[in-house]
Design a protein around this motif. Structure first.
Motif, PDB file in Angstrom:
ATOM      1  N   VAL A 118     -74.532  -1.934  -6.584  1.00  0.00           N
ATOM      2  CA  VAL A 118     -75.209  -1.206  -5.512  1.00  0.00           C
ATOM      3  C   VAL A 118     -74.698   0.228  -5.448  1.00  0.00           C
ATOM      4  CG1 VAL A 118     -75.618  -1.093  -3.045  1.00  0.00           C
ATOM      5  CG2 VAL A 118     -75.593  -3.292  -4.183  1.00  0.00           C
ATOM      6  N   GLN A 119     -73.406   0.401  -5.579  1.00  0.00           N
ATOM      7  CA  GLN A 119     -72.830   1.753  -5.535  1.00  0.00           C
ATOM      8  C   GLN A 119     -73.414   2.624  -6.638  1.00  0.00           C
ATOM      9  OE1 GLN A 119     -70.929   3.226  -3.355  1.00  0.00           O
ATOM     10  NE2 GLN A 119     -70.177   1.513  -2.142  1.00  0.00           N
ATOM     11  N   VAL A 120     -73.459   2.082  -7.849  1.00  0.00           N
ATOM     12  CA  VAL A 120     -73.958   2.885  -8.967  1.00  0.00           C
ATOM     13  C   VAL A 120     -75.411   3.291  -8.720  1.00  0.00           C
ATOM     14  CG1 VAL A 120     -74.591   2.818 -11.414  1.00  0.00           C
ATOM     15  CG2 VAL A 120     -72.372   1.953 -10.690  1.00  0.00           C
ATOM     16  N   ILE A 121     -76.213   2.345  -8.268  1.00  0.00           N
ATOM     17  CA  ILE A 121     -77.631   2.643  -8.065  1.00  0.00           C
ATOM     18  C   ILE A 121     -77.822   3.685  -6.960  1.00  0.00           C
ATOM     19  CG2 ILE A 121     -79.830   1.667  -7.297  1.00  0.00           C
ATOM     20  CD1 ILE A 121     -78.847  -1.002  -8.568  1.00  0.00           C
ATOM     21  N   VAL A 122     -77.181   3.477  -5.831  1.00  0.00           N
ATOM     22  CA  VAL A 122     -77.377   4.413  -4.716  1.00  0.00           C
ATOM     23  C   VAL A 122     -76.820   5.790  -5.077  1.00  0.00           C
ATOM     24  CG1 VAL A 122     -76.771   4.924  -2.327  1.00  0.00           C
ATOM     25  CG2 VAL A 122     -77.413   2.606  -2.974  1.00  0.00           C
ATOM     26  N   GLN A 123     -75.667   5.805  -5.703  1.00  0.00           N
ATOM     27  CA  GLN A 123     -75.083   7.099  -6.066  1.00  0.00           C
ATOM     28  C   GLN A 123     -75.961   7.836  -7.064  1.00  0.00           C
ATOM     29  OE1 GLN A 123     -70.941   6.683  -7.171  1.00  0.00           O
ATOM     30  NE2 GLN A 123     -70.558   5.329  -5.422  1.00  0.00           N
ATOM     31  N   ALA A 124     -76.662   7.085  -7.887  1.00  0.00           N
ATOM     32  CA  ALA A 124     -77.536   7.725  -8.869  1.00  0.00           C
ATOM     33  C   ALA A 124     -78.797   8.288  -8.223  1.00  0.00           C
ATOM     34  CB  ALA A 124     -77.937   6.723  -9.950  1.00  0.00           C
ATOM     35  N   ARG A 125     -79.011   7.988  -6.954  1.00  0.00           N
ATOM     36  CA  ARG A 125     -80.202   8.490  -6.276  1.00  0.00           C
ATOM     37  C   ARG A 125     -79.835   9.455  -5.175  1.00  0.00           C
ATOM     38  NH1 ARG A 125     -81.692   7.128 -10.253  1.00  0.00           N
ATOM     39  NH2 ARG A 125     -83.034   5.399 -10.898  1.00  0.00           N
ATOM     40  N   THR A 178     -79.775   4.105 -15.002  1.00  0.00           N
ATOM     41  CA  THR A 178     -80.198   4.720 -13.737  1.00  0.00           C
ATOM     42  C   THR A 178     -80.598   6.179 -13.913  1.00  0.00           C
ATOM     43  OG1 THR A 178     -77.826   4.968 -13.270  1.00  0.00           O
ATOM     44  CG2 THR A 178     -79.008   3.257 -12.063  1.00  0.00           C
ATOM     45  N   ARG A 179     -80.243   6.776 -15.035  1.00  0.00           N
ATOM     46  CA  ARG A 179     -80.625   8.178 -15.269  1.00  0.00           C
ATOM     47  C   ARG A 179     -81.929   8.321 -16.024  1.00  0.00           C
ATOM     48  NH1 ARG A 179     -75.931   7.004 -12.790  1.00  0.00           N
ATOM     49  NH2 ARG A 179     -74.698   8.870 -12.300  1.00  0.00           N
ATOM     50  N   VAL A 180     -82.481   7.206 -16.488  1.00  0.00           N
ATOM     51  CA  VAL A 180     -83.660   7.378 -17.334  1.00  0.00           C
ATOM     52  C   VAL A 180     -84.948   6.841 -16.711  1.00  0.00           C
ATOM     53  CG1 VAL A 180     -82.233   7.310 -19.405  1.00  0.00           C
ATOM     54  CG2 VAL A 180     -83.408   5.240 -18.687  1.00  0.00           C
ATOM     55  N   THR A 181     -84.883   6.285 -15.538  1.00  0.00           N
ATOM     56  CA  THR A 181     -86.133   5.891 -14.898  1.00  0.00           C
ATOM     57  C   THR A 181     -86.699   7.095 -14.146  1.00  0.00           C
ATOM     58  OG1 THR A 181     -84.891   5.084 -12.994  1.00  0.00           O
ATOM     59  CG2 THR A 181     -85.511   3.464 -14.651  1.00  0.00           C
ATOM     60  N   PRO A 182     -88.004   7.086 -13.877  1.00  0.00           N
ATOM     61  CA  PRO A 182     -88.627   8.276 -13.264  1.00  0.00           C
ATOM     62  C   PRO A 182     -87.998   8.677 -11.935  1.00  0.00           C
ATOM     63  CG  PRO A 182     -90.308   6.756 -14.047  1.00  0.00           C
ATOM     64  CD  PRO A 182     -89.009   6.057 -14.227  1.00  0.00           C
ATOM     65  N   ALA A 183     -87.480   7.704 -11.186  1.00  0.00           N
ATOM     66  CA  ALA A 183     -86.953   8.042  -9.860  1.00  0.00           C
ATOM     67  C   ALA A 183     -85.740   8.952  -9.934  1.00  0.00           C
ATOM     68  CB  ALA A 183     -86.592   6.766  -9.091  1.00  0.00           C
ATOM     69  N   TYR A 184     -85.062   8.974 -11.092  1.00  0.00           N
ATOM     70  CA  TYR A 184     -83.876   9.831 -11.167  1.00  0.00           C
ATOM     71  C   TYR A 184     -84.235  11.294 -10.981  1.00  0.00           C
ATOM     72  CZ  TYR A 184     -79.605  12.072 -12.721  1.00  0.00           C
ATOM     73  OH  TYR A 184     -78.486  12.861 -12.772  1.00  0.00           O
ATOM     74  N   ARG A 185     -85.242  11.720 -11.721  1.00  0.00           N
ATOM     75  CA  ARG A 185     -85.601  13.128 -11.637  1.00  0.00           C
ATOM     76  C   ARG A 185     -86.137  13.466 -10.251  1.00  0.00           C
ATOM     77  NH1 ARG A 185     -88.269  16.348 -15.636  1.00  0.00           N
ATOM     78  NH2 ARG A 185     -86.637  17.721 -14.905  1.00  0.00           N
ATOM     79  N   LEU A 186     -86.869  12.511  -9.677  1.00  0.00           N
ATOM     80  CA  LEU A 186     -87.366  12.752  -8.322  1.00  0.00           C
ATOM     81  C   LEU A 186     -86.193  12.886  -7.359  1.00  0.00           C
ATOM     82  CD1 LEU A 186     -90.385  10.310  -7.930  1.00  0.00           C
ATOM     83  CD2 LEU A 186     -90.437  12.799  -7.829  1.00  0.00           C
ATOM     84  N   SER A 187     -85.206  12.045  -7.544  1.00  0.00           N
ATOM     85  CA  SER A 187     -84.100  12.077  -6.590  1.00  0.00           C
ATOM     86  C   SER A 187     -83.271  13.345  -6.744  1.00  0.00           C
ATOM     87  CB  SER A 187     -83.215  10.841  -6.753  1.00  0.00           C
ATOM     88  OG  SER A 187     -82.504  10.890  -7.977  1.00  0.00           O
ATOM     89  N   ARG A 188     -83.258  13.932  -7.916  1.00  0.00           N
ATOM     90  CA  ARG A 188     -82.503  15.165  -8.116  1.00  0.00           C
ATOM     91  C   ARG A 188     -83.156  16.338  -7.395  1.00  0.00           C
ATOM     92  NH1 ARG A 188     -78.677  15.491 -12.367  1.00  0.00           N
ATOM     93  NH2 ARG A 188     -78.393  17.605 -11.630  1.00  0.00           N
ATOM     94  N   LYS A 189     -84.422  16.194  -7.097  1.00  0.00           N
ATOM     95  CA  LYS A 189     -85.110  17.292  -6.442  1.00  0.00           C
ATOM     96  C   LYS A 189     -85.424  16.995  -4.981  1.00  0.00           C
ATOM     97  CE  LYS A 189     -87.312  18.360 -10.754  1.00  0.00           C
ATOM     98  NZ  LYS A 189     -87.317  19.677 -11.395  1.00  0.00           N
ATOM     99  N   GLN A 190     -84.779  16.016  -4.432  1.00  0.00           N
ATOM    100  CA  GLN A 190     -85.112  15.652  -3.064  1.00  0.00           C
ATOM    101  C   GLN A 190     -84.497  16.641  -2.074  1.00  0.00           C
ATOM    102  OE1 GLN A 190     -82.854  12.281  -1.325  1.00  0.00           O
ATOM    103  NE2 GLN A 190     -81.896  12.199  -3.350  1.00  0.00           N
ATOM    104  N   GLY A 191     -84.933  16.503  -0.861  1.00  0.00           N
ATOM    105  CA  GLY A 191     -84.368  17.321   0.209  1.00  0.00           C
ATOM    106  C   GLY A 191     -85.364  18.328   0.711  1.00  0.00           C
ATOM    107  N   HIS A 192     -86.291  18.699  -0.139  1.00  0.00           N
ATOM    108  CA  HIS A 192     -87.229  19.756   0.217  1.00  0.00           C
ATOM    109  C   HIS A 192     -88.434  19.172   0.932  1.00  0.00           C
ATOM    110  CE1 HIS A 192     -88.537  23.935  -0.714  1.00  0.00           C
ATOM    111  NE2 HIS A 192     -89.652  23.411  -0.329  1.00  0.00           N
ATOM    112  N   GLU A 193     -89.163  18.371   0.221  1.00  0.00           N
ATOM    113  CA  GLU A 193     -90.339  17.755   0.842  1.00  0.00           C
ATOM    114  C   GLU A 193     -90.215  16.253   1.021  1.00  0.00           C
ATOM    115  OE1 GLU A 193     -92.380  21.448  -0.765  1.00  0.00           O
ATOM    116  OE2 GLU A 193     -91.968  19.732  -2.028  1.00  0.00           O
ATOM    117  N   TYR A 194     -89.146  15.698   0.461  1.00  0.00           N
ATOM    118  CA  TYR A 194     -89.018  14.251   0.576  1.00  0.00           C
ATOM    119  C   TYR A 194     -87.557  13.871   0.465  1.00  0.00           C
ATOM    120  CZ  TYR A 194     -88.751  14.628  -4.515  1.00  0.00           C
ATOM    121  OH  TYR A 194     -88.422  14.981  -5.792  1.00  0.00           O
TER     122      TYR A 194
END
Lengths: 235, 550
Positions: B26-33, B133-149
């Motif tokens: 759980v830690q690895v997954i959440v931290q990766a997002r 956890t770095r290669v699924t699409p959600a990773y890139r989305l999570s790296r850009k979060q904070g602005h609109e989501y």
């Protein structure tokens, strides 16, 4: 073609030994993406093939140090990967990949080559025979360098190569998950036959990196076949 | 009969391994997002507290949530531990992105050595999880979060629910480890029709302005675990910290030490990928409500700063969204769920389902809490200092002061004219204007030009000098001493510096001014018939001219 022998091993065969599994990955990248793509793959493999440092205690037991990890963002590819937190290891890989990249750019090459990461065990022989290096896992990354005409193509390439690398990471993880042959955990006297104990913070399995530049017919054209041994790297 | 083959010590060990493996997963997954790069250090000497010989930090809140979900149980057949990752936009729409499943099947491996092989294979599986956890699409989305989501996580235990992922979701297997009691499998099912949510689209949209009220979403499933933002850090609740992970002899995880900090520090992570950051023409000063702040995990100490609403503002290039209602009675209190995990009623919120079904953005705390990381030395972060005094008046005043908009180059309204009401009108400058305002607006009627030697002055400036220093655009930066290189020019009797200063704030183009523009257009329209008549007279000449071109 016969690889040059290392300073510690006798001539080992170019073909993998019977117990050596071989995996081949192929990527097409732009020139400036070569280094990052190679590092991403090599680091991902080594993440799985490195442990913490062993500390042997009495009674033949040992404890294992801790492996840290860190995220690496690529500059020329829309991609990020995780590597082991070890500057020594990173330097060693960068040096090897840098040489590979230079060779790819050099004359006699039309942008095709391959870089290999081989894990081996040392089998000590008695004098006058030199030690044998027995590979148990061989990773080969075939690279095809493409030239792009304009910025739009480059942008698409950034994304496409990023997606391709994601697939490669999944492939690597699949192989790792098979839990196939791994060298037995060694005793203290044998540890240097299985692991590279020269790094101060992590302990990868003994490995060698070599590369070949090929012409379009797929044969090795030059004598740039080189074998990089960690001991000889000026770290 | 199966269990008797396993020694009781082995069984105990195995259960412990599986439990801590689940927590680390759980830690690895959440931290990766979380939206930031993770970095932990290798340590050659074993500390005895790093499970699976990997340096994976334990975020106390995450461990707490995981333990709550597990409720003392372990993954077993039919009882899987799932981490659901979803995305929530500023408008309150949410979408499930991934479900990570830790499952157990019946296939047993009796021969395998628990204390050795199983342990090492679990370690290997965690490494694979780090990589995947770095290669699924959600990773890139999570790296850009904070602005609109923001990216949220939810942990639940029981049956895997994949229907929220949309059609055609893909599955990636992270790995399996056989044990004498069953085979542990770790996999991820992820949504692929993210086409309309490509990160590119988010980059191009303008920053969000306005309060984003979190309206509670009815969960389609009667699961009892609430949602959490991946990048929200829990704060101290009157000094209480979440219990550390370990409840048995072996220390397993580093727990954070929390010391009351003297200053609230925000860590803002810059854009990581090579895409340019969103263009922000207005910066919002908003009170920080504890959301959308990245933090540096590599420091082993996190400082927690309880902060009140309206604490001051963080001037950021990435406007912060905040959620949670504003309690009219207590402007300093964030409406968040109470300690039990329920949510106190918030006025003017849409009807929501049961307490348990609600999304939870903030952890149950009395006041607004957000944790701030100690300043990191990473070149990817910049810290923005923030005062921690929370002085604000009534909520109404609070709302007024929130939206101080820094006026951009093309807006011809002075700052104090921008109020809440104007915020929802884009391109406000083109709205019908109050004539009075216009008269006072230096952009439309610049003051008379001062004395100057420039011969260009007269021709360029019909209405006055640009040398006036009342323009709002001066706020952006002040030129102290401008000594441009190679700036001397024989043609003009001025140097580049002077030129720049003089023409820095040209008045608004008259054609852009609606009145004058309309006037000249009216004139043009009136003169058209005349012009047409003239052209018709000269038709023969035109024809001859055209002939010469053929």
């Amino acid at each position: 073609s016969c690889p040059l022998s290392s300073h510690c091993c006798g001539p080992s065969s170019a073909a993998p030994a019977m117990n050596c599994r071989a995996e081949v990955l192929e990527v097409s990248v732009e020139g400036r993406q070569v280094e990052e793509a190679m590092l991403a793959v090599l680091h991902t493999v080594l993440l799985h093939r490195s442990t913490g440092k062993f500390h042997y205690k009495k009674e033949g037991t040992y404890s294992i140090g801790t492996v840290g990890t860190q995220d690496v963002d690529c500059d020329f590819i829309d991609f990020a990967y995780v590597r082991v937190s070890s500057e020594e290891l990173d330097r060693a890989l960068r040096k090897a990949v840098g040489e590979f990249k230079d060779a790819l750019r050099g004359s006699g090459s039309d942008g095709m080559g391959q870089i290999s990461l081989e894990f081996y065990q040392k089998k000590k022989s008695r004098w006058p025979f030199s030690d044998e290096c027995i590979p148990w896992e061989l990773w080969t990354i075939k690279v095809n360098v493409v030239n792009l005409a304009n910025e739009q193509e480059r942008q698409i390439c950034r994304e496409k190569v990023g997606e391709k690398l994601c697939e490669k990471i999944i492939n690597i993880v699949e192989v790792m998950n098979r839990h196939e042959y791994l060298p037995k955990m060694p005793t203290q006297s044998e540890v240097d036959n299985v692991f590279d104990t020269s790094l101060k913070d992590v302990q990868p399995y003994l490995y060698k990196i070599s590369y070949q530049i090929t012409d379009s017919l797929g044969t090795s054209v030059t004598t740039t076949m080189r074998r990089l041994i960690k001991d000889t790297l000026a770290l | 009969a199966m269990d008797t083959d396993l020694s009781s010590q082995d069984r105990k060990d195995l259960d412990k391994f599986i439990k801590f493996f689940a927590l680390k997963t759980v830690q690895v997954i959440v931290q990766a997002r979380l939206g930031e790069k993770i970095c932990t250090r290798s340590s050659s000497s074993p500390t005895g507290s790093d499970w699976f010989n990997l340096a994976i930090k334990d975020i106390p809140e995450v461990t707490h949530e995981a333990k709550k979900a597990l409720a003392g149980q372990l993954p077993a057949v039919g009882r899987s531990m799932c981490v659901e990752i979803s995305l929530k936009t500023s408008e309150g729409d949410s979408m499930e992105l991934e479900i990570w499943c830790l499952e157990m099947n019946e296939k047993c491996d009796k021969e395998i050595k628990v204390s050795y092989t199983v342990y090492n294979r679990l370690s290997l599986l965690l490494k694979s999880l780090l990589a995947i956890t770095r290669v699924t699409p959600a990773y890139r989305l999570s790296r850009k979060q904070g602005h609109e989501y923001v990216i949220l996580y939810r942990i639940y235990f029981g049956e895997v629910q994949l229907s929220g992922l949309g059609e055609g979701f893909q599955t990636v297997r992270v790995g399996t480890v056989g044990t004498p009691v069953g085979t542990i499998t770790l996999s991820c099912a992820y949504r692929i029709n993210l086409a309309f949510m490509s990160t590119r689209q988010f980059e191009r949209t303008p920053p969000i302005m306005g309060i984003i009220i979190d309206h509670f979403v009815d969960r389609p499933y009667p699961s009892s675990s609430p949602m959490h933002p991946c990048n929200y850090r829990a704060g101290e609740d009157n000094g209480a910290v979440y219990p550390s992970v370990e409840d048995s002899q072996e220390v397993c995880a580093t727990s954070f030490s929390t010391s009351p900090p003297s200053q609230c520090v925000f860590t803002v992570t810059k854009a990581h990928f090579q895409t340019p950051p969103p263009v922000v023409t207005d910066t919002l000063k908003v009170p920080v409500m504890g959301l959308a702040f990245s933090h540096q995990l590599s420091s082993s100490r996190l400082s927690y700063q309880p902060a009140a609403l309206g604490v001051g503002s963080a001037d950021m290039g990435y406007p912060v969204l905040f959620a949670g209602g504003l309690n009219a009675a207590h402007p300093h209190q964030l409406i968040g769920p109470g300690k039990e995990g329920g949510v106190p009623p918030v006025p003017s919120q849409p009807a929501h389902g049961t307490q348990a079904d609600q999304e939870r953005i903030c952890t149950p705390l009395d006041g607004v809490h957000y944790s701030a990381a100690t300043p990191s030395s990473s070149e990817d972060t910049e810290t923005v200092s923030n005062s921690s005094e929370g002085k604000c008046g009534s909520p109404h005043d609070l709302l007024e002061t929130i939206f101080i908009r820094k006026v951009g180059a093309f807006v011809n309204k002075p700052i104090n004219q921008v109020t809440m009401a104007n915020l929802d009108i884009p391109f406000a400058m083109f709205a019908p204007k109050n004539v009075e305002l216009e008269d006072n607006d230096p952009m439309v009627n610049p003051p008379a030009s001062p004395e100057t030697e420039s011969p260009l002055q007269g021709s360029l400036h019909s209405e006055g000098s640009s040398g006036s220093s009342t323009g709002n655009t001066h706020d952006d930066f002040v030129m102290i001493d401008f000594k441009p290189a190679f700036s001397k020019d024989d043609i003009l009797p001025m140097d580049l510096g002077t030129f720049y200063r003089e023409f820095q704030n040209p008045p608004q183009l008259s054609s852009l001014s609606i009145d004058i523009g309309a006037q000249s257009m009216a004139e043009d329209l009136d003169s058209l018939p005349e012009k047409l008549a003239v052209h018709e007279k000269n038709v023969k000449e035109f024809d001859a001219f055209v002939e010469t071109l053929q």
